[in-house]
Design an enzyme around this catalytic site. Structure first.
Site, PDB file in Angstrom:
ATOM      1  N   SER A  88       8.189  -8.016   0.075  1.00 17.18           N
ATOM      2  CA  SER A  88       7.276  -8.899   0.818  1.00 17.18           C
ATOM      3  C   SER A  88       7.330  -8.613   2.321  1.00 17.18           C
ATOM      4  CB  SER A  88       7.673 -10.358   0.557  1.00 17.18           C
ATOM      5  OG  SER A  88       7.252 -11.189   1.608  1.00 17.18           O
TER       6      SER A  88
HETATM    7  N1  GSH Z   1       2.247 -16.917   6.440  1.00 17.79           N
HETATM    8  C1  GSH Z   1       3.307 -16.719   5.484  1.00 17.79           C
HETATM    9  C2  GSH Z   1       2.806 -15.861   4.341  1.00 17.79           C
HETATM   10  C3  GSH Z   1       3.841 -15.742   3.217  1.00 17.79           C
HETATM   11  C4  GSH Z   1       3.263 -15.131   1.953  1.00 17.79           C
HETATM   12  O1  GSH Z   1       2.048 -15.243   1.667  1.00 17.79           O
HETATM   13  N2  GSH Z   1       4.158 -14.518   1.153  1.00 17.79           N
HETATM   14  C5  GSH Z   1       3.741 -13.933  -0.118  1.00 17.79           C
HETATM   15  C6  GSH Z   1       4.547 -12.669  -0.410  1.00 17.79           C
HETATM   16  S1  GSH Z   1       4.145 -11.388   0.692  1.00 17.79           S
HETATM   17  C7  GSH Z   1       4.046 -14.894  -1.252  1.00 17.79           C
HETATM   18  O2  GSH Z   1       5.111 -15.456  -1.291  1.00 17.79           O
HETATM   19  N3  GSH Z   1       3.122 -15.054  -2.197  1.00 17.79           N
HETATM   20  C8  GSH Z   1       3.331 -15.828  -3.377  1.00 17.79           C
HETATM   21  C9  GSH Z   1       2.272 -16.851  -3.569  1.00 17.79           C
HETATM   22  O3  GSH Z   1       1.359 -16.978  -2.719  1.00 17.79           O
HETATM   23  O4  GSH Z   1       2.316 -17.524  -4.593  1.00 17.79           O
HETATM   24  C10 GSH Z   1       4.522 -16.087   6.184  1.00 17.79           C
HETATM   25  O5  GSH Z   1       4.329 -15.360   7.161  1.00 17.79           O
HETATM   26  O6  GSH Z   1       5.657 -16.366   5.795  1.00 17.79           O
END
Ligand code: GSH
Length: 218
Positions: free
Chosen positions: A11
């Protein structure tokens, strides 16, 4: 209880948070979250972060569920007046601007392609999605023509956040180094940083190769 960082190395925002923990010596225990097995969707996890994303930083009842907010907090709490996030309000604003640019533009345009591919095995990427990603190279080249790094003439937390995102783009949209010389130089410079080598390279490669293989298997 030590603070915990819930993360997964593929990630980009998690990698940015991990690099910041290393840079600012944040005392934290790393906890892997397996998204493919739905560990981010359990009631306990959703209690910490209703948005079910990684990374999440938990220190007692203090919870941060956005990597950019983490980078700012780590720099302010453990950074000891670090030039990575200077106190000068104008410099800070330029850095914040690029942190928001990473979240709102770079990461969002990448996620529009990677999330459906990674989580749902979606192989179709539209021309518009690819053009949107390609256009970020124009934005970055323009920014890097003003300053050596994204916000200022030295590395800041904005470079760390953005590099964690952009370092896998070339697996989806090849980078023409003649057309984007400043961006190519910035990528090279960031790649050399020990924390990028240690905590970004493998995850970016794994995500990039995985997405490429999903798209190419169409
Ligand atoms: N704005 C957040 C974005 C975090 C994000 O979208 N992470 C993704 C992985 S890259 C995630 O956990 N996705 C799982 C989901 O949306 O269910 C940050 O910068 O921490």
């Amino acid at each position: 209880m030590p603070a915990k960082l819930y993360k997964k190395d593929v990630s980009p925002p998690a990698r940015a948070a991990i690099m910041a923990c290393e840079i600012f010596n944040v005392p934290v225990e790393m906890v892997d979250v397996n998204l493919l097995e739905g560990e981010h969707l359990t009631p306990e996890y959703l209690k910490m972060n209703p948005c079910h994303t990684i990374p999440v930083f938990v220190d007692g009842d203090f919870v941060i569920h956005d990597s950019h907010a983490m980078l700012m907090y780590f720099a302010d709490t453990y950074g000891n007046n670090s030039p990575l996030y200077p106190k000068d309000i104008k410099q800070r604003t330029l850095i914040n601007q690029k942190l928001f640019f990473n979240d709102g533009v770079l990461f969002t345009r990448m996620r529009n392609i990677t999330y459906p591919a990674f989580v749902h095995g979606v192989k179709d990427v539209t021309k518009m999605q690819l053009d949107d990603l390609q256009e970020t190279y124009d934005f970055l080249e323009a920014f890097l023509s003003r300053h050596k790094f994204l916000a200022l003439d030295h590395i800041t937390i904005a470079d760390i956040a953005a590099y964690a995102t952009v370092s896998m783009f070339h697996y989806i949209v090849p980078l023409d180094t003649n057309k984007y010389p400043k961006l190519a130089a910035w990528l090279k410079e960031m790649e050399k940083q020990p924390y990028c080598q240690k905590y970004n390279a493998a995850g970016a490669k794994a995500l990039g190769e995985f997405i490429k293989s999903v798209i190419e298997s169409k």
